[in-house]
Design an enzyme around this catalytic site. Structure first.
Site, short mmCIF file in Angstrom:
data_model
loop_
_atom_site.label_atom_id
_atom_site.label_comp_id
_atom_site.label_asym_id
_atom_site.label_seq_id
_atom_site.Cartn_x
_atom_site.Cartn_y
_atom_site.Cartn_z
N LYS A 66 -6.23 5.45 -19.91
CA LYS A 66 -6.44 5.89 -21.29
C LYS A 66 -5.18 5.63 -22.12
O LYS A 66 -4.71 4.52 -22.14
CB LYS A 66 -6.87 7.35 -21.29
N TYR A 126 -13.62 17.25 -16.99
CA TYR A 126 -14.12 15.87 -17.05
C TYR A 126 -15.25 15.69 -16.02
O TYR A 126 -15.17 16.19 -14.89
CB TYR A 126 -12.93 14.95 -16.73
N ARG A 133 0.84 -1.21 0.00
CA ARG A 133 0.00 0.00 0.00
C ARG A 133 0.87 1.26 0.00
O ARG A 133 0.49 2.29 -0.54
CB ARG A 133 -0.96 0.03 1.20
N ASP A 191 -4.62 18.25 -16.08
CA ASP A 191 -4.98 16.88 -16.47
C ASP A 191 -4.62 16.74 -17.95
O ASP A 191 -5.29 17.29 -18.82
CB ASP A 191 -6.49 16.68 -16.22
#
Ligand SMILES: *Cc1c(COP(=O)(O)O)cnc(C)c1O
Length: 400
Positions: free
Chosen positions: A214, A117, A64, A189
């Site tokens: 993406k 977005y 983690r 972004d």
């Protein structure tokens, strides 16, 4: 490969060699980075634990927190984005939420591109606003206009390089000058471009964010996100993601590192195919309007030419003369463009913004930004462009 040498390589070489430093510290000398499918690492004694907790980057403790596969992809993205460091997390939304949580506190104000977005807008409206973060959505076409919205508690500006779905180009350098002058942070972004086509960190951005889901992974089989940028800011993000627990599975990181190796070739093919389809679509009688930054009649054309000399990727939007019925016919008829409301895979796909990403808006709000019932967004893949053209032609002819 030597780290200093890697810095001097071209992007096409960086994507292949960027993640290979971590393996130098591993015992097996495997040519390809192994998958460290382990949740925890073993220590011999207290001194070793001390060494790790004091920040020795060659040790690991718990996945983690970090894992060799994580570090490998982080190094590759740092190199490609020309930042100082990077963190990877379990999705693009985890990257955006981590960055904002790291940089703002209750009472701060952030300026967000009104064409952000949909997931970003939902995060801000439904979650961060509950923690006392003040949000303003504004147009970012003109940075003089943006300046008017800066208040005494404004902390950062958040925008995409090219917006979804209408592909409006944002002057990142102009915003970068403004944020420097005003002592604010600029978070970009850059998912639609990737650092292969544009490097926001070299143009005034403090942090660059990606949905690795993406283009960077590119094969529609992993969900992940990344933050690249200044070391001090990335360290703050690292602290947040470790506390929140949005770490990513080592196997998925390995897949992304594999995808990354062909990013350069893919972005070239996506860009070339899209430009050709955009020019062709413009001439078709069934089409009212085509949005692609590299079209001469696009309002962002001059800026796009300056910012994206290598092309501007595979996202392309058009509006049919017809409405919902014709859009639905188009979706049913096309064979090459699967209706899959994501983007940026090697295979072409399409989405209907009005009924998916922007369904939360009223019809008037949608039309005000230029999204109509006949608006379709293509994610142009890397197939042979003639096959794509033929399919679009058959589909459009079937509508009329
Ligand atoms: C998809 C996307 C995101 C969100 O990424 P996930 O990996 O789906 O969480 C953020 N920004 C942009 C521009 C995107 O296209």
């Amino acid at each position: 490969m030597d780290k200093q040498h890697a810095k001097n390589l071209q992007d096409q070489s960086k994507v292949i060699h960027g993640g290979s430093h971590v393996e130098d510290h591993m015992v097996t000398r495997a040519k390809t980075m192994p998958i460290y499918q382990t949740s925890v690492f073993v220590y011999d004694n207290l001194d070793q634990v001390e060494d790790y907790l004091e920040g020795n980057p060659h040790n690991y403790m718990y996945t983690r927190l970090e894992n060799p596969n994580h570090r490998s992809l982080e190094q590759a993205l740092t190199l490609l984005g020309e930042g100082e460091d990077a963190v990877i997390v379990s999705s693009g939304m985890a990257a955006i939420s981590t960055a904002i949580m790291a940089l703002v506190e209750a009472g701060d104000h952030i300026l967000v591109n009104q064409e952000a977005y949909g997931g970003t807008i939902s995060l801000l409206n439904n979650e961060l606003s509950r923690f006392g973060v003040e949000i303003s959505y504004i147009a970012m076409k003109d940075h003089k206009e943006v300046k008017k919205h800066i208040k005494s508690n404004t902390k950062l500006i958040l925008t995409e390089t090219v917006t979804n779905p209408l592909l409006n180009v944002v002057d990142i350098e102009g915003l970068g000058q403004l944020t420097k002058e005003k002592g604010l942070l600029l978070v970009v972004d850059n998912t639609f471009l990737t650092p292969v086509l544009y490097k926001p960190l070299n143009h005034g951005a403090d942090l660059e964010i990606h949905s690795l889901t993406k283009y960077i992974n590119g094969h529609s089989d992993v969900t992940a996100g990344a933050i690249i940028g200044r070391k001090d800011l990335v360290n703050q993000c690292r602290r947040v993601y470790r506390n929140v627990g949005s770490s990513i599975n080592p196997m998925e990181v390995w897949l992304i590192l594999r995808g990354l190796k062909t990013l350069h070739l893919r972005m070239k093919a996506h860009s070339e195919n899209s430009l050709e389809l955009a020019k062709w679509l413009q001439k078709q009688p069934q089409i009212k309007r085509v949005h692609y930054p590299m079209l001469e009649d696009n309002q962002g054309y001059d800026l796009a030419k300056k910012m994206f000399p290598k092309g501007c990727g595979g996202m392309l939007t058009f509006t049919l003369h017809g409405g919902l019925k014709e859009a639905n016919e188009f979706i049913k008829k096309t064979d090459m463009f699967a209706f899959a409301p994501s983007l940026a895979g090697v295979a072409s796909s399409l989405s209907h913004p009005g009924k998916t990403s922007h369904r939360g808006l009223t019809e008037d709000q949608r039309q005000a930004i230029g999204i109509y019932d006949g608006t379709i967004r293509l994610s142009v893949g890397i197939e042979d462009v003639q096959d794509l053209l033929k399919d679009l032609e058959l589909t459009l002819v079937s509508l009329s």
